[in-house]
Design a protein around this motif. Sequence first.
Motif, PDB file in Angstrom:
ATOM      1  N   ALA A   1       0.818  -1.217   0.000  1.00 46.06           N
ATOM      2  CA  ALA A   1       0.000   0.000   0.000  1.00 46.06           C
ATOM      3  C   ALA A   1       0.851   1.266   0.000  1.00 46.06           C
ATOM      4  CB  ALA A   1      -0.922   0.002   1.219  1.00 46.06           C
ATOM      5  N   ARG A   2       2.172   1.130   0.151  1.00 48.49           N
ATOM      6  CA  ARG A   2       3.038   2.305   0.237  1.00 48.49           C
ATOM      7  C   ARG A   2       4.139   2.229  -0.826  1.00 48.49           C
ATOM      8  NH1 ARG A   2       5.435   2.851   5.927  1.00 48.49           N
ATOM      9  NH2 ARG A   2       5.329   0.571   5.958  1.00 48.49           N
ATOM     10  N   VAL A   3       3.730   2.226  -2.080  1.00 46.14           N
ATOM     11  CA  VAL A   3       4.670   2.175  -3.199  1.00 46.14           C
ATOM     12  C   VAL A   3       4.558   3.463  -3.999  1.00 46.14           C
ATOM     13  CG1 VAL A   3       5.333   0.959  -5.318  1.00 46.14           C
ATOM     14  CG2 VAL A   3       4.542  -0.341  -3.324  1.00 46.14           C
ATOM     15  N   ALA A   4       5.673   4.150  -4.171  1.00 48.37           N
ATOM     16  CA  ALA A   4       5.737   5.383  -4.952  1.00 48.37           C
ATOM     17  C   ALA A   4       6.488   5.128  -6.251  1.00 48.37           C
ATOM     18  CB  ALA A   4       6.441   6.482  -4.153  1.00 48.37           C
ATOM     19  N   VAL A   5       6.215   5.961  -7.254  1.00 44.99           N
ATOM     20  CA  VAL A   5       6.915   5.886  -8.531  1.00 44.99           C
ATOM     21  C   VAL A   5       7.575   7.235  -8.792  1.00 44.99           C
ATOM     22  CG1 VAL A   5       5.562   4.042  -9.576  1.00 44.99           C
ATOM     23  CG2 VAL A   5       4.729   6.387  -9.719  1.00 44.99           C
ATOM     24  N   VAL A   6       8.828   7.201  -9.252  1.00 46.25           N
ATOM     25  CA  VAL A   6       9.594   8.437  -9.401  1.00 46.25           C
ATOM     26  C   VAL A   6      10.471   8.361 -10.652  1.00 46.25           C
ATOM     27  CG1 VAL A   6       9.684   8.684  -6.879  1.00 46.25           C
ATOM     28  CG2 VAL A   6      11.644   7.694  -8.082  1.00 46.25           C
ATOM     29  N   GLY A   7      10.896   9.534 -11.123  1.00 45.81           N
ATOM     30  CA  GLY A   7      11.854   9.573 -12.224  1.00 45.81           C
ATOM     31  C   GLY A   7      12.091  10.985 -12.701  1.00 45.81           C
ATOM     32  N   ASN A   8      13.223  11.165 -13.363  1.00 45.41           N
ATOM     33  CA  ASN A   8      13.585  12.429 -13.998  1.00 45.41           C
ATOM     34  C   ASN A   8      13.493  12.271 -15.497  1.00 45.41           C
ATOM     35  OD1 ASN A   8      16.185  13.757 -15.460  1.00 45.41           O
ATOM     36  ND2 ASN A   8      15.293  15.199 -14.016  1.00 45.41           N
TER      37      ASN A   8
ATOM     38  N   ALA B   1       1.047   5.093  -4.144  1.00 41.75           N
ATOM     39  CA  ALA B   1       0.889   6.008  -3.020  1.00 41.75           C
ATOM     40  C   ALA B   1       1.384   7.415  -3.297  1.00 41.75           C
ATOM     41  CB  ALA B   1       1.614   5.447  -1.801  1.00 41.75           C
ATOM     42  N   ALA B   2       2.317   7.588  -4.254  1.00 44.50           N
ATOM     43  CA  ALA B   2       2.879   8.914  -4.507  1.00 44.50           C
ATOM     44  C   ALA B   2       3.637   8.883  -5.828  1.00 44.50           C
ATOM     45  CB  ALA B   2       3.808   9.338  -3.375  1.00 44.50           C
ATOM     46  N   VAL B   3       3.860  10.100  -6.364  1.00 47.08           N
ATOM     47  CA  VAL B   3       4.556  10.266  -7.640  1.00 47.08           C
ATOM     48  C   VAL B   3       5.520  11.444  -7.524  1.00 47.08           C
ATOM     49  CG1 VAL B   3       4.301  10.608 -10.137  1.00 47.08           C
ATOM     50  CG2 VAL B   3       2.425   9.583  -8.826  1.00 47.08           C
ATOM     51  N   HIS B   4       6.715  11.275  -8.083  1.00 46.62           N
ATOM     52  CA  HIS B   4       7.617  12.414  -8.277  1.00 46.62           C
ATOM     53  C   HIS B   4       8.017  12.426  -9.746  1.00 46.62           C
ATOM     54  CE1 HIS B   4      11.778  14.471  -7.596  1.00 46.62           C
ATOM     55  NE2 HIS B   4      10.844  15.371  -7.887  1.00 46.62           N
ATOM     56  N   ALA B   5       7.600  13.453 -10.466  1.00 47.67           N
ATOM     57  CA  ALA B   5       7.900  13.599 -11.895  1.00 47.67           C
ATOM     58  C   ALA B   5       8.760  14.844 -12.069  1.00 47.67           C
ATOM     59  CB  ALA B   5       6.619  13.698 -12.708  1.00 47.67           C
ATOM     60  N   GLN B   6      10.062  14.641 -12.179  1.00 47.89           N
ATOM     61  CA  GLN B   6      11.015  15.737 -12.282  1.00 47.89           C
ATOM     62  C   GLN B   6      11.285  16.011 -13.760  1.00 47.89           C
ATOM     63  OE1 GLN B   6      15.082  15.036 -10.835  1.00 47.89           O
ATOM     64  NE2 GLN B   6      14.887  16.872  -9.577  1.00 47.89           N
ATOM     65  N   ALA B   7      10.885  17.203 -14.230  1.00 49.22           N
ATOM     66  CA  ALA B   7      11.046  17.583 -15.639  1.00 49.22           C
ATOM     67  C   ALA B   7      10.570  16.464 -16.572  1.00 49.22           C
ATOM     68  CB  ALA B   7      12.496  17.941 -15.951  1.00 49.22           C
ATOM     69  N   PRO B   8       9.309  16.009 -16.429  1.00 51.37           N
ATOM     70  CA  PRO B   8       8.868  14.827 -17.166  1.00 51.37           C
ATOM     71  C   PRO B   8       8.839  15.011 -18.683  1.00 51.37           C
ATOM     72  CG  PRO B   8       7.004  15.896 -16.108  1.00 51.37           C
ATOM     73  CD  PRO B   8       8.242  16.559 -15.572  1.00 51.37           C
ATOM     74  N   PHE B   9       9.508  14.107 -19.362  1.00 49.48           N
ATOM     75  CA  PHE B   9       9.510  13.966 -20.818  1.00 49.48           C
ATOM     76  C   PHE B   9       8.255  13.190 -21.209  1.00 49.48           C
ATOM     77  CE2 PHE B   9      11.643  11.282 -24.307  1.00 49.48           C
ATOM     78  CZ  PHE B   9      11.516  12.240 -25.298  1.00 49.48           C
ATOM     79  N   LEU B  10       7.940  13.133 -22.503  1.00 53.80           N
ATOM     80  CA  LEU B  10       6.842  12.323 -23.042  1.00 53.80           C
ATOM     81  C   LEU B  10       5.469  12.917 -22.717  1.00 53.80           C
ATOM     82  CD1 LEU B  10       8.291   8.829 -22.021  1.00 53.80           C
ATOM     83  CD2 LEU B  10       8.451   9.897 -24.283  1.00 53.80           C
ATOM     84  N   CYS B  11       5.418  14.235 -22.556  1.00 49.54           N
ATOM     85  CA  CYS B  11       4.153  14.917 -22.273  1.00 49.54           C
ATOM     86  C   CYS B  11       3.874  15.962 -23.355  1.00 49.54           C
ATOM     87  CB  CYS B  11       4.208  15.627 -20.921  1.00 49.54           C
ATOM     88  SG  CYS B  11       4.491  14.555 -19.500  1.00 49.54           S
ATOM     89  N   ASP B  12       2.591  16.069 -23.749  1.00 54.26           N
ATOM     90  CA  ASP B  12       2.177  17.142 -24.665  1.00 54.26           C
ATOM     91  C   ASP B  12       2.989  17.099 -25.963  1.00 54.26           C
ATOM     92  OD1 ASP B  12       0.524  19.234 -25.332  1.00 54.26           O
ATOM     93  OD2 ASP B  12       1.241  20.595 -23.773  1.00 54.26           O
TER      94      ASP B  12
END
Length: 318
Positions: A172-179, A197-208
């Motif tokens: 229940a406490r798994v986060a996904v992260v990446g730059n 449970a949480a996300v960190h998207a640092q300067a995410p590529f592959l958007c828009d």
Amino acid sequence: MLTDLGLDALWAYRSSYEAPEDFDGFWASTLAEARAHDIGLTLTPVETPLRTLDVFDVTFAGFGGHPIRAWLRLPRSAEEPLPAVVQFHGYGSSRGSELEQLHWASAGYAHLQVDVRGQGGVTPDPVGSGPAYPGHLTRGIESRDTYVYRRIFTDAARAVDAVRVLPEVDPARVAVVGNSQGGGIALAAAALVPDVAAVHAQAPFLCDFRRASLVAGGRPYTELTGYLATHRTRERETFETLSYFDGVGFAGRATAPAWFSVGLMDDIVPPSTVFGAYHTYRGPKEIAVWDYSAHEAGGADDLRAVLGSFESLLKPTK
């Protein structure tokens, strides 16, 4: 110098992206096919000079049952079950050395660092593709079924499945992260596995993608413009394929607490594309704007802030 819109315009910007009607059905069937394969999780201990962490070379079954490699780092003598962080790396890179990226496990998390298939690491992509511009961004872009990020995003969802199997981890406490590319993959994983449970998207590529194709002046987005300059009659079909993989579409389906970051001097990922995903994100969200940062988007200072936020949200064992 600024590479995109000014900050006031970024706060006002909204992406023109629209998800195809069968977006959710496409991904539901894709994940069902992948999950028909046993997760096939194997852990091989790795000898290291580290005194506070244990490291394992991990293999699990991703898209098509293909073997995907990762590092698993566990804090020694920690009280279990642990919260976990699943991390995805940048474009063309790899999971790196087992002695790198030690901060998550040192902070009390089980840390799964995934090797993206077909890029700079040890995980091959056994699926071929048609003509592509040099790089990874246009491989298999003729169809949503053959596009390389269908496999990569499915691998990401399966990485979350894999870490949840571990007896050391609280599922229940798994986060996904990446730059960069990793941030774009993390957004996709958060939508495809909506109870993370949480996300960190640092300067995410592959958007828009459409916006990026018009304003980005450097790689990797220029691989897309280079492809379209050669395949001039395939613009409609190309963006139709990409509509199933756009981070704006995934952001609109993800609900976990999310931390975005953006550097206003980023010449790799246009800041407007990050804001396009951020404004669409459905769950609780924050965005750190680093006025004088480029693609590092705050770097260690951004990471320090997110570690603090994750501490209060996920309560890692100390």
